[in-house]
Design a protein around this motif. Structure first.
Motif, mmCIF file in Angstrom:
data_model
loop_
_atom_site.group_PDB
_atom_site.id
_atom_site.type_symbol
_atom_site.label_atom_id
_atom_site.label_comp_id
_atom_site.label_asym_id
_atom_site.label_seq_id
_atom_site.Cartn_x
_atom_site.Cartn_y
_atom_site.Cartn_z
ATOM 1 N N GLY A 38 1.076 -1.472 0.002
ATOM 2 C CA GLY A 38 -0.478 0.022 -0.269
ATOM 3 C C GLY A 38 0.655 1.467 -0.536
ATOM 4 O O GLY A 38 0.053 2.606 0.009
ATOM 5 N N PRO A 41 2.013 3.439 -3.886
ATOM 6 C CA PRO A 41 1.952 3.740 -5.134
ATOM 7 C C PRO A 41 1.979 5.652 -4.663
ATOM 8 O O PRO A 41 2.738 6.379 -5.544
ATOM 9 N N TYR A 45 4.209 6.622 -7.814
ATOM 10 C CA TYR A 45 3.636 8.206 -8.478
ATOM 11 C C TYR A 45 5.430 9.130 -9.107
ATOM 12 O O TYR A 45 5.690 8.798 -10.042
ATOM 13 N N ARG A 82 4.202 -0.216 -14.061
ATOM 14 C CA ARG A 82 2.785 0.243 -15.018
ATOM 15 C C ARG A 82 2.556 -0.631 -13.993
ATOM 16 O O ARG A 82 1.302 -0.325 -13.282
ATOM 17 N N PHE A 85 2.856 -0.491 -9.788
ATOM 18 C CA PHE A 85 1.827 0.596 -9.653
ATOM 19 C C PHE A 85 0.735 0.816 -10.202
ATOM 20 O O PHE A 85 0.227 1.006 -8.631
ATOM 21 N N PHE A 86 0.040 0.405 -10.589
ATOM 22 C CA PHE A 86 -1.194 0.268 -10.610
ATOM 23 C C PHE A 86 -1.624 -1.154 -9.897
ATOM 24 O O PHE A 86 -3.217 -1.025 -9.666
ATOM 25 N N SER A 88 0.000 -2.309 -7.248
ATOM 26 C CA SER A 88 0.215 -2.253 -5.879
ATOM 27 C C SER A 88 -1.355 -0.750 -5.840
ATOM 28 O O SER A 88 -2.033 -0.422 -4.599
ATOM 29 N N LEU A 89 -1.621 0.083 -6.174
ATOM 30 C CA LEU A 89 -2.832 0.881 -6.013
ATOM 31 C C LEU A 89 -4.076 0.371 -5.887
ATOM 32 O O LEU A 89 -4.872 0.671 -4.735
ATOM 33 N N LEU A 92 -4.106 -1.017 -2.548
ATOM 34 C CA LEU A 92 -4.738 -0.362 -1.692
ATOM 35 C C LEU A 92 -5.708 -0.200 -1.100
ATOM 36 O O LEU A 92 -6.706 0.130 -0.765
ATOM 37 N N CYS A 93 -6.849 0.305 -3.086
ATOM 38 C CA CYS A 93 -7.890 0.826 -2.256
ATOM 39 C C CYS A 93 -9.118 -1.036 -2.323
ATOM 40 O O CYS A 93 -9.143 -0.688 -1.236
ATOM 41 N N GLY A 209 -5.505 -6.516 -8.221
ATOM 42 C CA GLY A 209 -3.592 -6.107 -7.886
ATOM 43 C C GLY A 209 -2.832 -7.101 -8.257
ATOM 44 O O GLY A 209 -1.659 -6.696 -8.051
#
Length: 231
Positions: A38, A41, A45, A82, A85-86, A88-89, A92-93, A209
């Motif tokens: 988590g 991101p 970024y 990418r 990143f996405f 892990s995003l 996190l959500c 994820g």
């Protein structure tokens, strides 16, 4: 509804598959790995949109590729970033949705038997009466046959805990211990069915994820193996 089986009445309850209940969602959305992922991101970024750093992370040296040799990777370095990143995003959500909607008792006990024992040890008469009132309400969906079926007959929604004084707790557990234990298990299972859209959303985002996070690792693994086998 009830059904006849072997001469006895059995409860047919609308129980969700365990894979979409909160206890399973917790294993996906709230674990030690999730908490670490988590954080990606936030730092990711800056990395993702930094061309210099992205160029450094080609991983060619790891796969034994240098100079003008053709890369053995299926994805370039930026694509791997990418995915990380996405992925892990999404994880996190998934974690945030879980933390927002999960039932509190899931943090206290991991299954119905453990929660039943916790109730026996710590819960007051007042707390038990509140649980019983909710379970016996018209809006409650019956989940466990062990609680609702007694000697082949449907249990009547008659309060047992209500009316006991706090100083008579020991006497109450001595007389109605089995009932309270099954009541606690019914309550725990019912709580695992709350907020179904949130459960499915958290589980789906978590699985997607992790899948996205796995792609770069699989690409690196296949490239290294190809280098070793053909090396």
């Amino acid at each position: 509804m009830d059904r006849i089986f072997g001469g006895a009445l059995l409860l047919k309850s609308p129980t969700d598959w365990k894979v979409v209940r909160w206890e399973t969602v917790k294993s996906v959305a709230n674990n030690d790995f999730t908490r670490v992922v988590g954080l990606i991101p936030i730092a990711g970024y800056l990395i993702l949109f930094n061309d210099e750093i992205a160029g450094m992370l080609s991983f060619n040296a790891l796969a034994g590729v240098g100079g003008a040799e053709r890369s053995s990777f299926l994805l370039d370095g930026l694509s791997k970033l990418r995915f990380v990143f996405f992925g892990s995003l999404l994880v996190l959500c998934s974690f945030l949705i879980y933390r927002l909607f999960r039932p509190e008792i899931l943090e206290a006990a991991k299954n119905d038997l453990e929660y039943s024992e916790l109730v026996r040890q710590r819960y007051s008469v007042y707390e038990l009466a509140q649980i019983e009132e909710r379970v016996h309400s018209e809006s409650w969906v019956e989940r466990t046959e062990a609680f609702w079926m007694v000697l082949g007959k449907k249990r009547t929604k008659k309060p047992v805990v209500a009316g006991f004084r706090p100083d008579s707790r020991t006497q109450m557990f001595s007389k109605h211990g089995d009932y309270i234990g099954f009541l606690a298990r019914e309550w725990w299972v019912g709580m695992m069915h709350t907020y179904k859209p949130a459960r499915i959303c958290s589980l789906t985002l978590g699985v997607l994820g992790y899948a996205m996070l796995a792609v770069p690792s699989l690409d690196i693994a296949q490239a290294v193996l190809r280098h070793i086998l053909t090396g």
